[in-house]
Write a protein that holds these residues in place. Structure first.
Motif, PDB file in Angstrom:
ATOM      1  N   VAL A 121       0.829  -1.200   0.000  1.00  0.00           N
ATOM      2  CA  VAL A 121       0.000   0.000   0.000  1.00  0.00           C
ATOM      3  C   VAL A 121       0.866   1.253   0.000  1.00  0.00           C
ATOM      4  O   VAL A 121       0.532   2.243  -0.629  1.00  0.00           O
ATOM      5  N   ARG A 122       1.975   1.205   0.680  1.00  0.00           N
ATOM      6  CA  ARG A 122       2.852   2.369   0.824  1.00  0.00           C
ATOM      7  C   ARG A 122       3.916   2.391  -0.273  1.00  0.00           C
ATOM      8  O   ARG A 122       4.190   1.370  -0.891  1.00  0.00           O
ATOM      9  N   TYR A 147      -2.797  -5.538   7.821  1.00  0.00           N
ATOM     10  CA  TYR A 147      -2.238  -4.565   8.762  1.00  0.00           C
ATOM     11  C   TYR A 147      -1.227  -5.261   9.663  1.00  0.00           C
ATOM     12  O   TYR A 147      -1.453  -6.385  10.095  1.00  0.00           O
ATOM     13  N   ARG A 168      -2.559  -5.050   0.298  1.00  0.00           N
ATOM     14  CA  ARG A 168      -3.952  -5.230  -0.102  1.00  0.00           C
ATOM     15  C   ARG A 168      -4.010  -6.242  -1.230  1.00  0.00           C
ATOM     16  O   ARG A 168      -2.988  -6.580  -1.837  1.00  0.00           O
ATOM     17  N   THR A 177      -7.381  -6.392   3.021  1.00  0.00           N
ATOM     18  CA  THR A 177      -6.359  -5.441   3.422  1.00  0.00           C
ATOM     19  C   THR A 177      -5.621  -6.029   4.613  1.00  0.00           C
ATOM     20  O   THR A 177      -6.244  -6.619   5.495  1.00  0.00           O
TER      21      THR A 177
END
Length: 135
Positions: free
Chosen positions: A36-37, A76, A95, A74
């Motif tokens: 995601v980053r 985390y 994701r 997603t």
């Protein structure tokens, strides 16, 4: 000639702003997940990937529907700081690479992603490379 290693592969993905991202691809070429980053360089990217692989057992994955009514997941990592306000900055690390028509297909995608990370962790230990980039 050495045989090419089979199994999932981490790919570096250039972003438009000169930063780097990543994607995890299965041996058959199918994308298992994407980061995601984005990161400022290879060293920062390698540190983030090393953390993801080492901390893979602590991943928390959520499954939900997108605006297009496709199922997506997603992932985390738990927050590892007590700095005030840091929890507000916490966000997803990975994701699904695509949307799924059914929830069970999406959940299978989560398991495929986890299995890919597990394989990379085992490969890293087997090679004894201490998390050096690239793998």
């Amino acid at each position: 000639m050495a045989a090419e290693r089979r199994g999932p592969k981490l790919l570096t993905v250039p972003a438009g702003d000169r930063s780097l991202g990543w994607a995890l691809r299965a041996a058959n070429g199918r994308q298992l997940g994407v980061g995601v980053r984005t990161y400022r360089g290879e060293a920062e990217l390698a540190d983030a990937l090393r953390e993801l692989i080492i901390e893979r057992a602590a991943l928390r994955c959520t499954v939900g529907q997108s605006e297009a009514r496709l199922w997506v997941w997603t992932a985390y990592l738990p927050l590892r700081t007590t700095r005030p306000g840091a929890a507000d900055a916490a966000g997803p690390v990975a994701r699904s690479a695509r949307g799924y028509l059914r929830r069970d297909q999406c959940q299978a995608g989560v398991e495929g992603f986890r299995a890919g990370l597990q394989h990379l962790g085992q490969e890293l230990r087997r090679l004894g490379r201490d998390g050096q980039w690239p793998w």
